[in-house]
Design a protein around this motif. Sequence first.
Motif, PDB file in Angstrom:
ATOM      1  N   ARG A 105     -42.842  -3.652  22.007  1.00  0.00           N
ATOM      2  CA  ARG A 105     -42.127  -3.979  20.782  1.00  0.00           C
ATOM      3  C   ARG A 105     -41.004  -2.984  20.562  1.00  0.00           C
ATOM      4  O   ARG A 105     -41.161  -1.773  20.710  1.00  0.00           O
ATOM      5  N   ASN A 106     -39.860  -3.465  20.192  1.00  0.00           N
ATOM      6  CA  ASN A 106     -38.738  -2.578  19.892  1.00  0.00           C
ATOM      7  C   ASN A 106     -39.035  -1.656  18.722  1.00  0.00           C
ATOM      8  O   ASN A 106     -38.625  -0.496  18.697  1.00  0.00           O
ATOM      9  N   SER A 107     -39.717  -2.194  17.733  1.00  0.00           N
ATOM     10  CA  SER A 107     -39.919  -1.459  16.485  1.00  0.00           C
ATOM     11  C   SER A 107     -40.964  -0.362  16.604  1.00  0.00           C
ATOM     12  O   SER A 107     -40.889   0.643  15.898  1.00  0.00           O
ATOM     13  N   THR A 108     -41.910  -0.521  17.494  1.00  0.00           N
ATOM     14  CA  THR A 108     -43.019   0.440  17.572  1.00  0.00           C
ATOM     15  C   THR A 108     -43.126   1.138  18.925  1.00  0.00           C
ATOM     16  O   THR A 108     -43.861   2.121  19.043  1.00  0.00           O
ATOM     17  N   LEU A 109     -42.457   0.650  19.959  1.00  0.00           N
ATOM     18  CA  LEU A 109     -42.574   1.154  21.331  1.00  0.00           C
ATOM     19  C   LEU A 109     -43.995   1.010  21.868  1.00  0.00           C
ATOM     20  O   LEU A 109     -44.363   1.654  22.846  1.00  0.00           O
ATOM     21  N   CYS A 110     -44.749   0.124  21.226  1.00  0.00           N
ATOM     22  CA  CYS A 110     -46.134  -0.088  21.656  1.00  0.00           C
ATOM     23  C   CYS A 110     -46.211  -1.310  22.578  1.00  0.00           C
ATOM     24  O   CYS A 110     -45.368  -2.218  22.519  1.00  0.00           O
ATOM     25  N   MET A 111     -47.262  -1.335  23.394  1.00  0.00           N
ATOM     26  CA  MET A 111     -47.445  -2.420  24.341  1.00  0.00           C
ATOM     27  C   MET A 111     -47.663  -3.732  23.596  1.00  0.00           C
ATOM     28  O   MET A 111     -48.552  -3.842  22.748  1.00  0.00           O
ATOM     29  N   ASP A 112     -46.841  -4.734  23.932  1.00  0.00           N
ATOM     30  CA  ASP A 112     -46.893  -6.035  23.258  1.00  0.00           C
ATOM     31  C   ASP A 112     -47.431  -7.126  24.176  1.00  0.00           C
ATOM     32  O   ASP A 112     -48.119  -8.042  23.713  1.00  0.00           O
ATOM     33  N   ARG A 113     -47.145  -7.006  25.495  1.00  0.00           N
ATOM     34  CA  ARG A 113     -47.511  -8.081  26.416  1.00  0.00           C
ATOM     35  C   ARG A 113     -47.879  -7.519  27.783  1.00  0.00           C
ATOM     36  O   ARG A 113     -47.192  -6.645  28.316  1.00  0.00           O
ATOM     37  N   ILE A 114     -48.960  -8.050  28.359  1.00  0.00           N
ATOM     38  CA  ILE A 114     -49.328  -7.831  29.762  1.00  0.00           C
ATOM     39  C   ILE A 114     -49.470  -9.213  30.375  1.00  0.00           C
ATOM     40  O   ILE A 114     -50.347  -9.991  29.975  1.00  0.00           O
ATOM     41  N   GLU A 115     -48.620  -9.500  31.351  1.00  0.00           N
ATOM     42  CA  GLU A 115     -48.558 -10.873  31.858  1.00  0.00           C
ATOM     43  C   GLU A 115     -48.386 -10.884  33.375  1.00  0.00           C
ATOM     44  O   GLU A 115     -47.357 -10.451  33.907  1.00  0.00           O
ATOM     45  N   PHE A 116     -49.393 -11.402  34.068  1.00  0.00           N
ATOM     46  CA  PHE A 116     -49.347 -11.547  35.530  1.00  0.00           C
ATOM     47  C   PHE A 116     -49.885 -12.930  35.903  1.00  0.00           C
ATOM     48  O   PHE A 116     -50.880 -13.396  35.343  1.00  0.00           O
ATOM     49  N   GLU A 117     -49.232 -13.549  36.857  1.00  0.00           N
ATOM     50  CA  GLU A 117     -49.699 -14.831  37.373  1.00  0.00           C
ATOM     51  C   GLU A 117     -49.542 -14.833  38.889  1.00  0.00           C
ATOM     52  O   GLU A 117     -48.476 -14.498  39.404  1.00  0.00           O
ATOM     53  N   THR A 118     -50.638 -15.198  39.573  1.00  0.00           N
ATOM     54  CA  THR A 118     -50.674 -15.180  41.050  1.00  0.00           C
ATOM     55  C   THR A 118     -50.150 -13.841  41.591  1.00  0.00           C
ATOM     56  O   THR A 118     -49.333 -13.797  42.511  1.00  0.00           O
ATOM     57  N   ALA A 119     -50.642 -12.773  41.012  1.00  0.00           N
ATOM     58  CA  ALA A 119     -50.147 -11.450  41.380  1.00  0.00           C
ATOM     59  C   ALA A 119     -51.160 -10.646  42.196  1.00  0.00           C
ATOM     60  O   ALA A 119     -50.889  -9.494  42.534  1.00  0.00           O
TER      61      ALA A 119
END
Length: 520
Positions: free
Chosen positions: A335-349
């Motif tokens: 997130r821009n506002s918090t610098l906290c992790m917002d998304r973890i996204e993997f597919e066929t990785a």
Amino acid sequence: MRTTFPVSKQCVILLALLANGFAEAKDAPNRLRHGNKERKDTRVPYVNELTSKVSSEPDTDAAHFWAHHFLQQMSTSMSVSVPTVPPTEPPMTSPTNPLMEPPTNPPTETGPTNPPTAPPTNPPTNPPTNPPTAPPTLDPTNPPTNPPSNPPTAPPTNPPTDPPTELPTAPPTNPPTNLPTAPPTNPPTAPPTNPPTEPLPRCPCGQTDASREADAFAVLSTVSDPALLLDETTPQGRSFEWIIDIDEFCGCPADPKFVQRYIMGVFYYSTEGDSWNNGCQAPVDLTDPVAIAAANNDCTIEADGLDIFGLETFRGTDAWLTPSYECFWGGVACRNSTLCMDRIEFETAGLAGTMPVELQNLTDLRFLILEEGATGGPIPSEYGTFPRLHILDLNFNAFTGSVPVELYNTPFLLQLDLNDNFFTGTVATEIGSVQFLQFVQLEANQFIGTVPSEVGSLQSLQVFEAFTNQMSGSMPQEVCDRRDINGTGGLLFRLTADCDVGEEFFVECSVPDCCTDCPN
């Protein structure tokens, strides 16, 4: 047997002069009676002859021979009476004429007036090898107490008259060829004046490395089991070692994002990041700039999935565990506002391993999407504490166990996608409490039991799929009522189950009055 000592020419001549002096002394009374007339003395010729022979003889051994011969001649014709008692009174008168000094030059006579009747014509060049057959008639009064063991073969010719007048003019031109083979055995007598300076800390956190590690352990012990932190074979221990000793980013324990970076490291090791096939795995040497640049170039996954809320985030495509900010690693966004992790996204990785419980501390995480991998094990019950989780998508993996009831406590969960795994157990009634849940996929697992009627409480529900399981019973009417049938305004547009008659596991659900279809 008499011992004969070698005598020099000078000594032989001196003996001759002394013998002559004794003869004159013995003949002194006769000279007084005869008016001091010259008297021919037969001893003098012997002396002159001896002096001449010895002086002219070049060989010392030959001189010895003549001396020995002289002594034999003199011993037969001369005897000296030595007083046995010293005189009781001094002489009445002193000599009118003092004794003359011995002549400085030997007599001029070339030979005795009456030489021996048969002297050797040529003296031997070497001394006789055998001693004389007749020893002298007079033995030494006091023979040597210890004769020499080996007399010198020849006297020294001329000993040095003076020591060397000059010392060597220069020292040796070449130094010693061999250096010392060992260091000095004694250490320096005084310690260094200044103590050794402490090495600079690895990271600029205003503390020593040991203090930084201790503080990090204290902070991270609130996130992970301390025993796991100390075990370097666990994902937690490996991440702890990486962030303390290897990570060139050099996060400080007081940094609010220090825990977030550690958790992402745990996620990497838990899902066997070194075996990922998405190109975003960490380089082998995390301190080599060339290796880091190459790994960053290989990573192309970007976490840019749909966000219906349109919150501003930032992301990147750097390889994992590299010195960049963790929000720039491929497959994640912050997130821009918090610098906290917002998304973890993997597919066929190619992710595998298990899901770490530490993810629960990513309190701003909204998207956890891991599709088409080999990740297994149960879903941690701690994931039910995500306060902002919108999507949990774990389909086409190898998860097992039952879906934890705690998961239905996430207040903002919109999508629960668990299809094509190995989940077992029943669908808990608590699912009806997730008021914003819109999308539920449970197909192709091993669920048993019935579809709970509480699913009908999900007013926002649009998709509910439960086929290819081991469920039975009937689809609750409350769920069927969520269909938009006869203009009721329901939002549920897809509802499936094992509803084909004759299937081993059968759920009664009429089509199209309730279920939309019965997939095999």
